[in-house]
Design an enzyme around this catalytic site. Structure first.
Site: not given
Ligand code: MG
Length: 371
Positions: A158, A240, A290
């Site tokens: 992330k 997603e 996802h």
């Molecule tokens: Mg993502």
């Protein structure tokens, strides 16, 4: 094939150490599983994601009374009706009804869908990089080392939840850790403005192991995505939370993105999800599922991906990797499937071809308390 029973299993697991992304920390993981039984005794498992009280109440008051007595083979109509009340519940019901038809036919899900192109699929280790500890970078690096050691060669981390400088330091340390053949995915969860997203290009242009930059800016900014795509040397991926093939079509027609990322549980059923996969192939784009919220839905993402034709003629690179949650979460093992060296074998038995681990269900059954 009349439906005679629907049992629900809301599951809850409070995390010992919260973890998160640019949108904040998760303090628990949950799963909502259910089992539909027909009059002949054939059963099918479903799974959906949402706040547990919403799902429990919705199933008890509306969805179960509606399903009882209906024909399990009438999937499209049943799912369409439930979607009017709650899209994510409809997605879950579509899974259970698909399994019932496969079992009734005596075939696997992939055979029901026309057959698998492959016996296994590559998966990438999906991490939630942030913790509330001061030394979050060191914590993340140790976790990545463990996943590399266990055989993963593709890792998603992330960005966007800390300053640009701090996130860059994190990514540079990861790059220092990676050996030849390891690939990185960077996910910003729609957190940047255009200028900050573009700033990453100075570093991206020095690295040749980035698979994609995921959701750098809000997904509703299709024109900005198109512009950003022309500024960056890495593929841009996202979507997603989009709900249908029609939503993805907007991005595709605008040539705003390189790779789409539909989610089985966020779309309007497994059938709609498969339309989105196929759309990517029709339009010459890549697609990577996802699938972070549930192991049963992830299993269906694997089935659907296994049935997808190759996107390239290069044999070793002709299918995109599938997301694999490697964070603390007991529900990821509920289908009793584990990757080996970054690859997952596709079950070939009748129906979903695996047993749902009922020990996990018993252990983590939600007590109904709202926290
Ligand atoms: Mg993502």
């Amino acid at each position: 094939m009349r439906i005679v029973n629907v049992e629900t299993f809301p599951l809850m697991y409070p995390l010992q150490q919260p973890y998160g992304d640019a949108n904040g920390y998760k303090t628990f993981r949950s799963s909502f599983l259910f089992k539909i039984t027909t009059h002949s005794g054939i059963t099918g498992w479903g799974e959906c994601v949402d706040w547990l009280p919403t799902l429990t109440r919705g199933f008890e008051d509306k969805i179960i009374p509606y399903l009882i007595g209906k024909q399990a083979t009438n999937r499209f109509q049943l799912v369409q009706q439930i979607k009017k009340w709650h899209q994510r519940s409809a997605a879950g019901v579509s899974l259970a009804l698909t399994e019932i038809v496969a079992k009734f036919s005596g075939v696997s899900i992939t055979d029901l869908w026309g057959g698998s192109w492959r016996s296994s699929l590559p998966v990438y280790a999906s991490m939630q990089s942030y913790t509330d500890q001061f030394e979050w970078i060191g914590h993340s690096i140790k976790h990545i080392e463990r996943e590399l050691h266990s055989g993963f060669t593709q890792i998603k981390v992330k960005v966007g939840g800390r300053t640009f400088k701090e996130d860059l330091m994190h990514i540079q340390q990861i790059q220092g850790l990676f050996k030849e053949g390891c690939n990185l995915i960077v996910d910003a969860n729609e957190s940047y403005d255009f200028a900050t997203a573009r700033e990453w290009e100075r570093s991206f242009s020095n690295w040749n192991n980035l698979l994609w930059f995921e959701e750098p800016i809000p997904m509703n900014l299709a024109a900005d995505y198109k512009l950003l795509r022309s500024c960056l040397t890495v593929p841009i991926a996202g979507g997603e939370n989009l709900k249908s093939a029609a939503d993805f079509l907007q991005l595709i027609q605008n040539r705003a993105i390189d790779m789409i990322q539909p989610d089985v549980m966020h779309e309007d059923g497994i059938d709609g999800y498969r339309h989105t996969l196929q759309l990517s192939r029709y339009c010459g784009l890549r697609v990577s599922p996802h699938t972070f919220d549930g192991a049963l839905a992830r299993l269906y993402a694997l089935f659907a991906h296994a049935c997808l034709p190759p996107w390239s003629k290069m044999k070793d690179q002709n299918i995109e990797p599938v997301e694999w949650d490697v964070m603390e979460n007991p529900f990821t093992t509920i289908t009793q499937i584990e990757p080996i060296d970054g690859q997952v074998s596709i079950p070939t038995g009748v129906g979903i071809g695996v047993e749902i681990d009922e020990k996990i269900i018993k252990r983590y059954l939600w007590d109904g308390l709202i926290n």
